[in-house]
Design a protein around this motif. Sequence first.
Motif, mmCIF file in Angstrom:
data_model
loop_
_atom_site.group_PDB
_atom_site.id
_atom_site.type_symbol
_atom_site.label_atom_id
_atom_site.label_comp_id
_atom_site.label_asym_id
_atom_site.label_seq_id
_atom_site.Cartn_x
_atom_site.Cartn_y
_atom_site.Cartn_z
ATOM 1 N N ILE A 204 -4.132 8.112 -15.040
ATOM 2 C CA ILE A 204 -3.730 8.596 -13.716
ATOM 3 C C ILE A 204 -4.026 10.085 -13.590
ATOM 4 O O ILE A 204 -4.563 10.562 -12.581
ATOM 5 N N ASN A 205 -3.691 10.818 -14.643
ATOM 6 C CA ASN A 205 -3.906 12.267 -14.642
ATOM 7 C C ASN A 205 -5.383 12.608 -14.422
ATOM 8 O O ASN A 205 -5.729 13.488 -13.620
ATOM 9 N N ARG B 81 -2.472 5.248 -9.384
ATOM 10 C CA ARG B 81 -1.673 4.189 -10.013
ATOM 11 C C ARG B 81 -2.236 2.809 -9.688
ATOM 12 O O ARG B 81 -2.230 1.918 -10.548
ATOM 13 N N GLU B 82 -2.698 2.603 -8.479
ATOM 14 C CA GLU B 82 -3.265 1.305 -8.124
ATOM 15 C C GLU B 82 -4.504 0.995 -8.961
ATOM 16 O O GLU B 82 -4.700 -0.134 -9.411
ATOM 17 N N VAL B 83 -5.347 1.995 -9.160
ATOM 18 C CA VAL B 83 -6.560 1.803 -9.952
ATOM 19 C C VAL B 83 -6.205 1.471 -11.397
ATOM 20 O O VAL B 83 -6.773 0.554 -12.004
ATOM 21 N N VAL B 84 -5.256 2.205 -11.941
ATOM 22 C CA VAL B 84 -4.859 2.014 -13.345
ATOM 23 C C VAL B 84 -4.207 0.654 -13.544
ATOM 24 O O VAL B 84 -4.528 -0.068 -14.495
ATOM 25 N N LYS C 100 -13.163 -6.860 -12.211
ATOM 26 C CA LYS C 100 -13.549 -7.015 -10.807
ATOM 27 C C LYS C 100 -12.646 -6.198 -9.887
ATOM 28 O O LYS C 100 -13.111 -5.548 -8.942
ATOM 29 N N ASP C 101 -11.334 -6.245 -10.168
ATOM 30 C CA ASP C 101 -10.395 -5.487 -9.337
ATOM 31 C C ASP C 101 -10.658 -3.988 -9.444
ATOM 32 O O ASP C 101 -10.580 -3.252 -8.450
ATOM 33 N N LYS D 255 -13.751 -3.037 -7.519
ATOM 34 C CA LYS D 255 -13.478 -3.111 -6.082
ATOM 35 C C LYS D 255 -12.698 -1.885 -5.609
ATOM 36 O O LYS D 255 -13.001 -1.307 -4.558
ATOM 37 N N LEU D 256 -11.715 -1.474 -6.390
ATOM 38 C CA LEU D 256 -10.870 -0.350 -5.986
ATOM 39 C C LEU D 256 -11.608 0.981 -6.057
ATOM 40 O O LEU D 256 -11.321 1.903 -5.288
ATOM 41 N N ARG D 257 -12.551 1.120 -6.976
ATOM 42 C CA ARG D 257 -13.225 2.404 -7.141
ATOM 43 C C ARG D 257 -14.464 2.535 -6.250
ATOM 44 O O ARG D 257 -15.048 3.620 -6.164
#
Length: 866
Positions: free
Chosen positions: A303-304, A318-321, A729-730, A733-735
């Motif tokens: 996150i940092n 946080r969502e990505v992690v 995959k998630d 998609k998020l990045r």
Amino acid sequence: MTKDMFNLNKEKFLAKNARQYVVIPSLPEQMKPLLEIAYNLWWIWNSEAVELFRRMDRELWEESYHNPIRLLGAISQNRLEELAEDKSFISHLERIQGDLNRYMKLQTWYDREFPEQDHKKCEIAYFSTEFGLHESLPIYSGGLGILSGDHLKSASDMGLPLVGIGLLYRFGYFKQYLNFDGWQQEEYIENHFFRMPFHRVTDKDGNVLKVQVDMPTGPVHIRVWKLQMGRVPLYLLDTDIDENKPEDREITSQLYGGDREMRIRQEIVLGIGGIRVLKALGIDPSVFHINEGHSAFLVLERINQLMKHEKLSFAQAREVVAASSVFTTHTPVPAGNEVFIPELMDKYFEQYYKELGLKKEEFLALGRVNKIDVKENFCMTVLALKMSNHANGVSKLHGTISRSMWNGLWPELPLSEVPITHITNGVHTNTWISYEMAGLFDRYLGSAWKDEPADQSIWQALNQIPDAELWRSHERRRERMVSFARSRLRTQLVRRGASPNEVAVAEEVLDPEALTIGFARRFAGYKRGNLLFRDLPRLKEILSKKNMPVQIIIAGKSHPSDNIGKELIKQIIHIGRDLELRNKIVFLEDYDMNVAHYLVQGADIWLNNPRRPLEASGTSGMKAAVNGVLNVSVLDGWWCEGYNGQNGWVIGSGEEYQDQVYQDEIESKALYDILEKDVVPIFYDRGHDGLPRGWIRKMKESMQSMCPAFNTNRMIEEYTRKCYCQASKDYEKLRANSYETAKHLSDWKKHVEQNWSNVKIISVEDSQNSDLKLGTSFSVTAKIKLGNIKPQDVSVQLYWGYMDSKHRINTPIVSKMELSQDSSDGHLVYKGSVNGDRVGHCGYIVRILPQYGDKIFYLPGMITWQ
């Protein structure tokens, strides 16, 4: 200044100012491939490669404790020249080199199953505080580490794009020896990394790669070492370097050593330092596997870094992690989870949580079940669960236990829906199978059992192995185990200062033809290492029947601070000195992977009797089963799934007790009954040809049922299909598009959270007028209020099933209700139907959950029930 102090200071001065250099083995040209083989631990699970090193010098191979780097460094130059002229040896060497090259280049399971997957985009980083790879690399304690090692081996075999991250301990875990009274003593032997198959990692300029983490006393510098496990690299972090203060050099000194402050320092190095190492190496994984909570600080560092380098907010990062994190918990009781007091967390993370843009209590809430309880300790398991979208226990029973244990994180959810699944552990078959058994499998099953051990159909050919061949192979392993135990016992007795007569007795202990029970594991109270000894007169009767002798080999360490475990070992040592038992009970000191190989390959019975449900999985019985050893176990951990009624024996029927004394009384009697009435008679029921046909049938049934189910290839396949691929995959998609989806998802969650209190179920009506007939259905209409939340942001569901006496719905079915219309009063009308799919007392209820796209979210405080 005293003479001693002067000498000590002189030694420090000399060491500090000494010029350092590394000496490597000097090999004749045609033998240089030995180094390539020695530095790739693929040889561990290739018996022909092991034999290559052994034939160089058998005595030196044993003295080096099967470490090829030490062997090559100690063997004489004359012997190397002799081998270089030995055509048979050179041919063997060329064959092994060719096998290794083919292994590294062959198409793998992952290549075949996921040809569309970009390996670079689906790299998996596997974090663990210990790795049990081989007896010559003592940087592991027990089951967790050996599982981690087997995970890497199967990942290599199957071609997963995986890297391992761990710590390199200067003294590892302790070596165990017992004093004359049987009390465990601990000895710490320094690991000399340059005499092991480690390479120092360098940067692009050829300098030793180092990263640093911040501690309250200043920066701690971390050196990186690399170990190659077949196709998989393992990076190990080391703080024992000159740039660090003495107290910081101690961080990677011992595995599970020191106090709570040392533990948090180790876990900062592993989690935060591990992420920084990956970045320094240019490795950008799309999946991060947190194997137990020790490395969970990695989520904070991820996150940092996202906040610093991608300019995301904490919530967005946080969502990505979470999307790309997989967490495996191994602990079946709350007290066994890693926790730190708030004061210690504040000491080490005060500056860090400010960098994350969090207040102290917001930060500490990340590791608390009750985020508003300021006295609750910070739990690493809670941190990992909150920050991972994929979580699992390590057996089916442990999954159930974990959902119950952590239900407080999702208090509105029924236990069955708590988002913790299970992936049962396994073992790396090639590592643990005996040479003799592997030869039998090669002859009758073909080589497919090595490449595809999870294929059930392959193991059906076990019935083709002649009983006589199988039994002779097993007897040879028992004989070898007894010989090893005698030699080891003799060494133990000499070290304890035993008399010559006592030492001489070691040559006669155990009978190579007697039924042998193996019990080897960590000596913790709940594993009940003394259960078999509860009724000594009855045990003596079982062990001492003239025509049906039974004997016991025991091994295991107790944690240095666990005096209860040490007392259990001491009791067994004293019992073994009884004149009627001393040739029938042997305790082998310093249990490690080498000792384990002899025991799981040579015993007849593998005994496991923990207090249910405290064994999360257990894997030693799986290793035994691969070798045809039959399990006698409590129905706990993996054995709940492994036992089929014909492939071993169970102690009890899965009961759980409040009174431990009563439990021990009942289950020890059950164990004696099993031995007296089943195990011993079947083992000694011999035909005219001397074969125990009934026993051999059980051996084959055990291997057929368990080999394909409890191996790490099957386990890796489950992790890949259930967790790794979806997490990758998630993540992608998020990045995508500068983290556009992550930002939108974070904003959506914030909006839903702010407005969820307005979500209401106004009324529910159905068309049911009388008892429902099986196979029919009735309609349900629900009137819903959503406030500022849009219909596409929720899932309105029917939840139905059997109803118990406390009006709880069990074995539920969930179906989605569809938006029908807006009602005249501004509410939304949803419709669905309940099927009469079962006979009995049933019930249903309507609920609403948040939904983003096609994914339903289980968010604390955001589930509305009727």
